[in-house]
Write a protein that holds these residues in place. Structure first.
Motif, mmCIF file in Angstrom:
data_model
loop_
_atom_site.group_PDB
_atom_site.id
_atom_site.type_symbol
_atom_site.label_atom_id
_atom_site.label_comp_id
_atom_site.label_asym_id
_atom_site.label_seq_id
_atom_site.Cartn_x
_atom_site.Cartn_y
_atom_site.Cartn_z
ATOM 1 N N UNK A 188 0.985 -0.945 -0.028
ATOM 2 C CA UNK A 188 0.200 -0.125 -0.011
ATOM 3 C C UNK A 188 0.610 1.427 -0.002
ATOM 4 N N UNK A 189 1.855 0.963 0.695
ATOM 5 C CA UNK A 189 2.843 2.529 0.814
ATOM 6 C C UNK A 189 3.895 2.583 -0.917
ATOM 7 N N UNK A 237 3.187 6.196 7.590
ATOM 8 C CA UNK A 237 3.959 6.974 6.394
ATOM 9 C C UNK A 237 3.135 7.653 5.594
ATOM 10 N N UNK A 238 1.739 8.629 5.916
ATOM 11 C CA UNK A 238 0.887 9.478 6.643
ATOM 12 C C UNK A 238 0.394 9.363 5.411
ATOM 13 N N UNK A 239 -0.177 8.759 4.085
ATOM 14 C CA UNK A 239 -0.595 7.975 3.031
ATOM 15 C C UNK A 239 -2.011 7.903 3.944
ATOM 16 N N UNK A 240 -3.010 8.705 2.620
ATOM 17 C CA UNK A 240 -4.183 8.404 3.018
ATOM 18 C C UNK A 240 -4.653 7.368 2.046
ATOM 19 N N UNK A 241 -5.458 6.568 2.342
ATOM 20 C CA UNK A 241 -5.398 4.829 1.712
ATOM 21 C C UNK A 241 -7.180 4.821 1.605
ATOM 22 N N UNK A 242 -7.936 4.889 0.161
ATOM 23 C CA UNK A 242 -9.126 4.426 -0.178
ATOM 24 C C UNK A 242 -9.179 2.820 -0.416
ATOM 25 N N UNK A 243 -9.203 2.043 -0.429
ATOM 26 C CA UNK A 243 -9.436 0.889 -1.335
ATOM 27 C C UNK A 243 -11.447 1.285 -1.378
#
Lengths: 625, 44
Positions: A99-100, A132-138
């Protein structure tokens, strides 16, 4: 693999966590590591869906694209396209994505979607991405790709139930493709656009712990200082921490010998048990703690992510000898055992570079050489074990093997000529992670068990035969030297002594070297038997007993037999000789020709003999003999 | 204590069994193409 079960394949980039997920789903203990290229062959296992349906699962080697030419990429491509003769085309592919690093990992997912196989995306390491600060949107990712997306943390077992639910019938339909099929540029542009929507990066780049650590560990000067420091600590620890458990094994050995000698009358069977079996096998088993420690440290480096940094540091150096950083990881694996090292060369695209790497891999000092080094190195420093000086000599031994491998690689690479198609080295630097203790300890125990199994079968057999060869035919005499020279070993020693004498060895040492062509570590037990080391002495320590006995041995003219020159010559022989038949078999299989396997064996044995001869004769000139 | 004959014969028997086991192992390895090295990372 039952033909009636649906076949699920795990695919994705190297170091996406496929094997960790495979282990979590199947309960297997396949090797995992925080560096790319751990899996180079297809692993198979069984699992059940959320509804209890039996499924077959395969773990494919990681690859950045299905278009590459390295053997591991070919395997993955053939399986996914249904072109593999042994494995049927998968019914569903689980694309494991980090994901990163979504923008890069999405590329292989898009290539697999193009193959029109049902796909489920397992979005792995979501915890690290969020850290790591990522905003994930599965959900957005699923909408854009048109396939189910399940966020997971394979190492912690999170999201596995949801993933299993997504593997039930009916399998998802193949989605509509929004880019130009077969066009890498169009696929790349679509991947970047999707990654941008599904994993939003923070406006300002914040420095992660990995970034901070890399500033030191990848620094052109500090990085090397840390690398050498880590290696030195590794060898120092092997010496220092193993002493206590080695003492326990020795005590157990002495105690068992004492009981047998008390219970049995003198005779051949008692000699066979105490000298041949307990003495011979025991002198090899004693090194188990050090072998375990070596694998523990290697596991720690693999699991934490440091292994990739070591490869990165070495890349510049490797290119000077005609290899790339890709060859470094197989070479590094060979420090544990050349067999997985040779197999790991499957990640190398260039066939010529792969051949050269396979050829020099056995020069990385493997763990089977450790008992020989541990016996001989203290003899250079007055016999006692431990301390920084011995750690330094150990480090030098490993450096010598490595440097020789690089020089030969350079020459061989020059002879083979340039590649027809130029290849590029791409190395992923994964974020540092806390080691996966469960897998490290399991792997250490597996290796320990393999070592003990070898000691209990092959080494035990050789020790029994060696005892017979030092006992028969019998001679009725009180002179032990006369009795030994009458035996099979005595006669063999007599024949080979003129050959090994210029290298500084007598016939018995030559015989011990001959016995160790089956397995290097046999040398220690053979020396114990051939030089009649008395295991039953009170307060004796086996290794010290062997060393004490060897220190007392003299040539007929009164000169010390195991002078520094002879010990260095022996060490040189063991650094260079290829005394491992399984490695020769694996090299023949991986190169597709016995010519390479046998050629490598002959070359390395002759090289070892000549190097040993030169070193002994030079040392003699300097008065070290 | 004098060495009883049974010890010599038993030791010889163990040696003979070992030779046979090595021979069988070598034959099996040749026919299967596997070296039975016992290393878990080997012929996977």
């Amino acid at each position: 693999m039952e033909a009636s079960n649906d076949l699920i394949a795990l695919a994705g980039n190297p170091n996406a966590g496929k094997t960790t997920l495979f282990n979590a789903l199947t309960g297997s203990i396949e090797k995992v590591g925080n560096y790319p290229g751990v899996t180079v062959s297809v692993k198979q296992g069984g699992m059940r869906s959320a509804h209890g349906k039996a499924l077959d699962l395969i773990d494919l080697p990681g690859c950045y694209s299905l278009e590459g030419g390295s053997p591991d990429q070919q395997i993955a491509r053939d399986v996914l396209r249904g072109d593999n003769a042994k494995i049927p085309k998968p019914d569903l592919v689980v694309c494991v994505l980090d994901a990163s690093n979504l923008e890069r990992h999405l590329q292989i997912a898009l290539e697999i979607i193009e193959l029109e196989i049902p796909v489920v995306v397992a979005l792995n390491m979501v915890d690290l991405a969020e850290k790591a600060g990522l905003r994930l949107d599965p959900v957005k990712l699923s909408e854009e790709l048109g396939v189910p997306v399940v966020p997971i943390q394979a190492d912690k077992g999170k999201g596995l139930v949801e993933l299993k639910q997504s593997l039930g019938h009916p399998f998802p339909a193949t989605p509509e493709i929004h880019w130009e099929t077969g066009d890498a540029e169009s696929r790349r542009a679509f991947g970047l656009q999707v990654a941008d929507l599904a994993a939003r990066r923070p406006e300002a780049h914040t420095s992660t712990v990995s970034d901070k650590l890399d500033r030191i560990l990848l620094h052109p000067v500090l990085g090397w200082v840390c690398f050498i420091g880590i290696m030195f600590t590794l060898f120092w620890s092997i010496f220092s921490f193993a002493g206590i458990p080695m003492g326990w094994i020795e005590s157990l050995q002495d105690w068992t010998t004492g009981i047998i000698e008390g219970a049995m009358a003198e005779g051949d069977l008692r000699d066979l048990i105490t000298q041949g079996i307990i003495g011979g096998v025991g002198s090899v088993v004693i090194f188990l703690p050090q072998i375990l420690l070596l694998f523990f440290f290697i596991g720690l480096m693999e699991s934490s992510g440091y292994m990739s940094r070591a490869a990165f540091l070495m890349d510049g150096f490797m290119s000077r000898v005609g290899l790339s950083g890709k060859a470094f990881l197989p070479l590094l694996s060979s420090y544990a055992c050349a067999i997985p090292g040779v197999m790991a060369t499957r990640t190398i695209d260039s066939p010529k570079e792969r051949l050269v790497t396979i050829f020099v891999a056995p020069w990385m000092s493997c763990s089977a050489r450790l008992p020989v080094y541990l016996l001989l190195v203290p003899m250079l420093l007055g016999g006692s074990e431990g301390g920084a000086k011995q750690a330094l000599i150990f480090l030098s031994i490993y450096v010598l093997g490595t440097l020789t491998a690089f020089v030969v690689a350079r020459i061989l690479r020059g002879k083979l000529g340039p590649d027809e198609v130029p290849t590029h080295f791409l190395l992923e630097l994964p974020p540092y992670r806390f080691p996966q203790w469960k897998y490290i300890f399991r792997h250490v125990l597996d290796r320990g068990w393999a070592f003990l199994k070898n000691a209990g079968t092959v080494i035990l057999g050789i020790m029994i035969l060696l005892w017979a060869a030092t006992t028969y035919p019998k001679l009725d005499s009180d002179d032990p030297a006369e009795v030994l020279s009458h035996t099979i070993v005595g006669r063999i020693s007599h024949v080979i002594e003129p050959i090994v004498k210029p290298m500084g060895f007598d016939g018995r040492t030559g015989t011990a070297i001959l016995t160790s062509f089956a397995a290097r570590e046999v040398f220690v037990g053979s020396m114990a038997q051939l030089f009649h080391v008395d295991e039953a002495d009170e307060d004796s320590e086996t290794r010290n007993s062997i060393r004490d006995q060897l220190a007392k041995e003299t040539w007929p003219d009164g000169r010390k037999m195991f002078s520094p020159a002879a010990v260095i010559s022996l060490l040189i022989f063991y650094i260079y000789a290829l005394q491992c038949l399984p490695t020769t078999a694996v090299v023949a299989r991986e190169t597709g020709s016995w010519k390479w396997g046998i050629g490598q064996f002959i070359f390395m044995t002759v090289f070892a003999g000549v190097a040993s001869l030169i070193v002994y004769q030079l040392a003699k000139l300097f008065g070290l003999a | 204590m004098e060495s009883p004959d049974w010890q010599a014969w038993t030791a010889l028997g163990i040696v003979a069994i070992t030779v046979i086991l090595f021979a069988v192992r070598a034959k099996r390895s040749n026919s299967s193409g596997c070296s039975n090295c016992g290393k878990d990372d080997g012929c996977s």
